[in-house]
Design an enzyme around this catalytic site. Structure first.
Site, PDB file in Angstrom:
ATOM      1  N   TYR A 197      10.739  -5.376  29.987  1.00  0.00           N
ATOM      2  CA  TYR A 197      11.331  -4.304  29.458  1.00  0.00           C
ATOM      3  C   TYR A 197      11.515  -3.261  30.363  1.00  0.00           C
ATOM      4  O   TYR A 197      11.611  -1.977  29.981  1.00  0.00           O
ATOM      5  CB  TYR A 197      10.480  -3.924  28.130  1.00  0.00           C
ATOM      6  CG  TYR A 197      10.731  -4.805  26.927  1.00  0.00           C
ATOM      7  CD1 TYR A 197      11.616  -5.079  26.437  1.00  0.00           C
ATOM      8  CD2 TYR A 197       9.546  -5.173  26.421  1.00  0.00           C
ATOM      9  CE1 TYR A 197      11.895  -5.756  25.179  1.00  0.00           C
ATOM     10  CE2 TYR A 197       9.476  -5.952  25.184  1.00  0.00           C
ATOM     11  CZ  TYR A 197      10.573  -6.253  24.809  1.00  0.00           C
ATOM     12  OH  TYR A 197      10.739  -6.932  23.477  1.00  0.00           O
ATOM     13  N   PHE A 225      11.726   4.546  22.793  1.00  0.00           N
ATOM     14  CA  PHE A 225      10.967   3.440  22.030  1.00  0.00           C
ATOM     15  C   PHE A 225      10.224   2.572  22.971  1.00  0.00           C
ATOM     16  O   PHE A 225       9.586   1.741  22.444  1.00  0.00           O
ATOM     17  CB  PHE A 225      12.056   2.758  21.032  1.00  0.00           C
ATOM     18  CG  PHE A 225      13.207   2.111  22.128  1.00  0.00           C
ATOM     19  CD1 PHE A 225      13.115   1.114  22.829  1.00  0.00           C
ATOM     20  CD2 PHE A 225      14.310   3.177  22.303  1.00  0.00           C
ATOM     21  CE1 PHE A 225      14.120   0.626  23.623  1.00  0.00           C
ATOM     22  CE2 PHE A 225      15.375   2.544  22.979  1.00  0.00           C
ATOM     23  CZ  PHE A 225      15.335   1.296  23.667  1.00  0.00           C
ATOM     24  N   ASN A 253      11.900  -7.836  14.810  1.00  0.00           N
ATOM     25  CA  ASN A 253      13.302  -8.783  14.667  1.00  0.00           C
ATOM     26  C   ASN A 253      13.149 -10.302  15.172  1.00  0.00           C
ATOM     27  O   ASN A 253      13.818 -10.746  15.496  1.00  0.00           O
ATOM     28  CB  ASN A 253      14.483  -8.085  15.170  1.00  0.00           C
ATOM     29  CG  ASN A 253      14.277  -8.010  16.850  1.00  0.00           C
ATOM     30  OD1 ASN A 253      13.431  -8.450  17.114  1.00  0.00           O
ATOM     31  ND2 ASN A 253      15.180  -7.325  17.125  1.00  0.00           N
ATOM     32  N   HIS A 262      13.535 -12.633  20.859  1.00  0.00           N
ATOM     33  CA  HIS A 262      14.273 -12.269  21.981  1.00  0.00           C
ATOM     34  C   HIS A 262      14.936 -13.290  22.809  1.00  0.00           C
ATOM     35  O   HIS A 262      14.374 -14.477  22.707  1.00  0.00           O
ATOM     36  CB  HIS A 262      13.187 -11.467  22.896  1.00  0.00           C
ATOM     37  CG  HIS A 262      13.788 -11.077  24.224  1.00  0.00           C
ATOM     38  ND1 HIS A 262      14.701 -10.098  24.335  1.00  0.00           N
ATOM     39  CD2 HIS A 262      13.892 -11.899  25.405  1.00  0.00           C
ATOM     40  CE1 HIS A 262      15.093 -10.034  25.802  1.00  0.00           C
ATOM     41  NE2 HIS A 262      14.766 -11.183  26.082  1.00  0.00           N
TER      42      HIS A 262
END
Length: 149
Positions: A49, A57, A112, A115
């Site tokens: 990331y 976030f 979600n 990825h």
């Protein structure tokens, strides 16, 4: 053939969606060339990331992705990155095509399920975080003649 990186996130693993997700990629015609079941170290998560460092976030992303096991995979096929992105659906499950993985199983932007690399360059970078070159298996499948012209 193009390669892409896909990761089933901790929520997907905890919700027992691993087999269903792999099945969707196989049925699409993509070829699995590497897979690992692992728990990300903070260093792997930070490398993964890196483009989000400094965003509000970011800490939550790192905390979540290291909270449980994930399934890291490399898929291969023509236009593998875009094919995988379509299978996954929009990042926000509320906006995802109802037939996509996120549309079917996701309810929350922060949880979600999956990825996937958003470009060939991102796929190369992300694959290198999780796999050494010798771990990517190259092989032919007889079914390829029925998938590609």
């Amino acid at each position: 053939m193009e390669k892409t990186y896909v990761m089933i996130k901790p929520d997907g693993v905890q919700r027992n969606l691993t087999g269903e997700i792999i099945n969707r990629f196989e049925k699409k015609g993509l070829k699995l060339t590497a897979m690992k079941f692992l728990r990300l170290s903070p260093e792997q998560a930070e490398a993964h990331y890196q483009e989000h460092v400094g965003k509000k976030f970011y800490d939550g992303l790192i905390s979540f992705i290291t909270s449980g096991p994930v399934v890291a995979m490399v898929w291969e096929g023509e236009n593998a990155v875009s094919a995988a992105r379509k299978l996954m659906g929009s990042t926000n499950p509320a906006e995802a095509d109802p037939a996509s993985i996120r549309g079917m199983y996701g309810l929350d932007l922060g949880r979600n399920i999956i990825h996937g690399a958003d470009s060939v360059e991102s796929a190369r970078r992300e694959i290198a975080i999780y796999f050494q070159t010798g771990e990517l298996i190259s092989y032919e499948k007889n079914i390829d003649q029925w998938i590609y012209e």
